[in-house]
Design a protein around this motif. Structure first.
Motif, short mmCIF file in Angstrom:
data_model
loop_
_atom_site.label_atom_id
_atom_site.label_comp_id
_atom_site.label_asym_id
_atom_site.label_seq_id
_atom_site.Cartn_x
_atom_site.Cartn_y
_atom_site.Cartn_z
N SER A 1 -0.25 -23.00 -11.93
CA SER A 1 0.39 -21.84 -11.33
C SER A 1 -0.66 -20.84 -10.89
O SER A 1 -1.82 -20.91 -11.31
CB SER A 1 1.36 -21.20 -12.32
OG SER A 1 0.63 -20.62 -13.38
N LYS A 2 -0.26 -19.89 -10.07
CA LYS A 2 -1.20 -18.89 -9.59
C LYS A 2 -1.71 -18.01 -10.72
O LYS A 2 -2.87 -17.60 -10.72
CB LYS A 2 -0.55 -18.04 -8.50
CG LYS A 2 -0.37 -18.77 -7.21
CD LYS A 2 0.17 -17.85 -6.13
CE LYS A 2 0.34 -18.63 -4.84
NZ LYS A 2 0.81 -17.77 -3.76
N LEU B 1 -8.10 -18.57 -15.11
CA LEU B 1 -9.26 -19.47 -15.15
C LEU B 1 -10.41 -18.95 -14.30
O LEU B 1 -11.58 -19.08 -14.69
CB LEU B 1 -8.84 -20.87 -14.69
CG LEU B 1 -7.94 -21.65 -15.65
CD1 LEU B 1 -7.48 -22.95 -15.01
CD2 LEU B 1 -8.65 -21.90 -16.96
N ALA B 2 -10.09 -18.36 -13.16
CA ALA B 2 -11.14 -17.77 -12.32
C ALA B 2 -11.80 -16.58 -13.01
O ALA B 2 -13.02 -16.42 -12.96
CB ALA B 2 -10.55 -17.34 -10.97
N VAL B 3 -11.01 -15.77 -13.70
CA VAL B 3 -11.56 -14.63 -14.45
C VAL B 3 -12.44 -15.13 -15.59
O VAL B 3 -13.53 -14.59 -15.84
CB VAL B 3 -10.42 -13.73 -14.97
CG1 VAL B 3 -10.93 -12.73 -15.98
CG2 VAL B 3 -9.75 -13.02 -13.80
#
Length: 100
Positions: free
Chosen positions: A35-36, A42-44
């Motif tokens: 999900s977004k 995960l990007a953070v």
């Protein structure tokens, strides 16, 4: 950093080749991914780990492992990307043309 790369060059090449093989044999899934919200978290997390590595917040052996793990993960991702791209090129070239 150059010492880390030169000392662990075999392991880095191994992670690159492992990523290449996984990218080559993986099947592209067109279904639901993450999900977004999870993708943002995960990007953070990835950005925080890279920032911690660049600012040397984690000292000693654990900082060394963090640097090595991030470099190996980056090599794995690069190898996976190259393997998937080459497989796509080979499969799309040998596939018969679609009927119109």
């Amino acid at each position: 950093m150059p010492y880390l790369v030169s000392f662990h060059l075999g392991w880095l090449i191994g992670s690159l080749l492992l990523g290449f093989c996984m990218g080559w044999i993986s099947v592209v899934q067109r279904g639901n991914g993450t999900s977004k919200v999870i993708a943002r978290w995960l990007a953070v997390l990835a950005a925080a780990l890279v920032a911690a590595s660049l600012t040397h917040v984690v000292p000693g052996r654990f900082g060394y492992w963090l640097d090595l793990g991030l470099i190996m993960f980056a090599c794995y991702l690069v190898g996976g990307t190259i393997g998937a791209w080459l497989r796509d090129r080979v499969v799309s070239r040998t596939a018969p043309p679609a009927a119109v």
